[in-house]
Motif scaffolding. Structure first.
Motif, short mmCIF file in Angstrom:
data_model
loop_
_atom_site.label_atom_id
_atom_site.label_comp_id
_atom_site.label_asym_id
_atom_site.label_seq_id
_atom_site.Cartn_x
_atom_site.Cartn_y
_atom_site.Cartn_z
N THR A 38 0.82 -1.21 0.00
CA THR A 38 0.00 0.00 0.00
C THR A 38 0.85 1.26 0.00
O THR A 38 1.84 1.36 0.73
N SER A 39 0.45 2.22 -0.83
CA SER A 39 1.10 3.53 -0.87
C SER A 39 0.08 4.59 -0.49
O SER A 39 -0.92 4.79 -1.20
N ALA A 40 0.34 5.28 0.62
CA ALA A 40 -0.55 6.38 1.02
C ALA A 40 -0.39 7.57 0.08
O ALA A 40 -1.34 8.31 -0.17
N LEU A 41 0.83 7.77 -0.44
CA LEU A 41 1.06 8.88 -1.35
C LEU A 41 0.31 8.70 -2.66
O LEU A 41 -0.18 9.67 -3.24
N GLU A 42 0.20 7.46 -3.14
CA GLU A 42 -0.51 7.17 -4.39
C GLU A 42 -1.96 6.80 -4.15
O GLU A 42 -2.73 6.67 -5.11
N ASN A 43 -2.35 6.61 -2.86
CA ASN A 43 -3.72 6.23 -2.51
C ASN A 43 -4.14 4.97 -3.27
O ASN A 43 -5.19 4.92 -3.91
N SER A 44 -3.29 3.93 -3.20
CA SER A 44 -3.57 2.70 -3.96
C SER A 44 -2.82 1.53 -3.35
O SER A 44 -1.93 1.71 -2.52
N SER A 45 -3.18 0.32 -3.79
CA SER A 45 -2.55 -0.91 -3.31
C SER A 45 -2.49 -1.92 -4.43
O SER A 45 -3.25 -1.84 -5.41
N ILE A 46 -1.57 -2.88 -4.29
CA ILE A 46 -1.62 -4.09 -5.10
C ILE A 46 -1.76 -5.26 -4.13
O ILE A 46 -1.29 -5.20 -2.99
N LEU A 47 -2.41 -6.33 -4.59
CA LEU A 47 -2.80 -7.41 -3.69
C LEU A 47 -2.20 -8.74 -4.12
O LEU A 47 -2.05 -9.03 -5.31
N PHE A 48 -1.88 -9.55 -3.10
CA PHE A 48 -1.44 -10.92 -3.30
C PHE A 48 -2.29 -11.80 -2.38
O PHE A 48 -2.68 -11.38 -1.29
N ALA A 49 -2.57 -13.03 -2.81
CA ALA A 49 -3.38 -13.94 -2.00
C ALA A 49 -2.75 -15.32 -2.00
O ALA A 49 -2.08 -15.73 -2.95
N SER A 50 -2.97 -16.05 -0.90
CA SER A 50 -2.43 -17.39 -0.76
C SER A 50 -3.44 -18.26 -0.02
O SER A 50 -4.40 -17.77 0.57
N GLY A 51 -3.22 -19.57 -0.07
CA GLY A 51 -4.14 -20.49 0.58
C GLY A 51 -5.11 -21.12 -0.40
O GLY A 51 -5.29 -20.63 -1.52
#
Length: 279
Positions: free
Chosen positions: A223-236
């Motif tokens: 997560t980047s607060a400066l860019e107001n965005s995230s990329i996600l990873f998932a497992s399981g």
């Protein structure tokens, strides 16, 4: 432990030694009889499951928090202050002002950093006008330019030294949704795009962490607060449920999710809807 041993003997005093077996004092029977429970003030949480070990044996005097109230109970009345704001630092700064206690410059800077960090640069859905007003007041008291301080704060990266698994272990929350154990971990960075290039390494580290934590679904948000965005990873085994809640763009794995900065207020509700559909 000492009390149980004392009760089985006729002695009134017992020697206390250090690691080198040097005498440093005595423990008396009266010390055990007059023992008082630890006294605590809970700050930024009220759930005993999130507090220090053995809190059930302590006396809670006060709570200052902005989270939901769940399993909190005491045998005595307590002062309980819970406000609908984005950061506990906002409440603490308000308490200073209500009691006309001056906030020193370095303390104002610390509380401002906590407020901005908690609200992800005043962008989380829980951020209120009171948070914004308090941030401006604290910035003035600390002699800081709010925008410049925010940029410096969120330009710092947590990705310094250590393994990726250690990095992901620094900020983890666990939730149980309809019997599904969720592990949500977050890493704050200045920019999210470089971490898409490290997707394979990030995925392997998340797979290992999810297994070690016995989670049904492990989720990592860069997560980047400066860019107001995230990329996600998932497992399981059920990890693909995350991408039903937050689908990637076609042909683009780990797409940038604009406006996504909060796990509890944004990610968890949408993911819970998907889980309720399958669980």
């Amino acid at each position: 432990d000492a009390g149980r041993k004392m009760a089985r003997t006729q002695f009134r005093a017992f020697p206390v030694v250090d690691d080198d077996n040097h005498l440093v004092g005595y423990a008396m029977r009266s010390h055990i009889l007059n023992y008082n429970d630890k006294q605590l003030i809970l700050v930024d949480h009220n759930e005993f499951s999130q507090s220090v070990k053995g809190i059930e044996k302590a006396r809670v005097l006060e709570v200052i928090d902005h989270h939901r109230v769940t399993d909190f109970s005491t045998s005595r009345p307590v002062s309980f202050r819970n406000e609908i704001v984005g950061s506990t630092c906002t409440i603490i700064a308000t308490i200073f002002r209500e009691n006309q206690v001056p906030i020193e410059e370095n303390l104002a800077g610390l509380m401002l950093g906590g407020l901005l960090s908690d609200t992800m640069n005043l962008q989380t859905p829980t951020t209120t006008d009171k948070d914004r007003q308090t941030a401006n007041i604290l910035a003035a008291l600390a002699g800081l330019d709010l925008d410049q301080f925010s940029e410096e704060l969120f330009s710092l990266t947590e990705d310094e030294g250590g393994s990726l698994e250690e990095l992901m272990s620094r900020d983890i929350i666990f939730e149980d949704v309809m019997g599904v154990r969720l592990m949500l971990t977050k890493v704050n960075v200045p920019q999210v795009e470089p971490y898409r290039d490290r997707a394979e390494d990030m995925q392997q580290a998340l797979d290992m962490l999810t297994k070690n934590k016995n989670a049904d679904i492990g989720i990592l948000s860069i997560t980047s607060a400066l860019e107001n965005s995230s990329i996600l990873f998932a497992s399981g085994e059920k990890g693909n449920w995350l991408f039903e809640a937050y689908p990637d763009h076609e042909g683009e794995p780990h797409s940038v999710q604009e406006g996504l900065v909060s796990r509890k207020m944004q990610m968890l509700p949408k993911l819970s809807k998907v889980i309720s559909k399958y669980a």
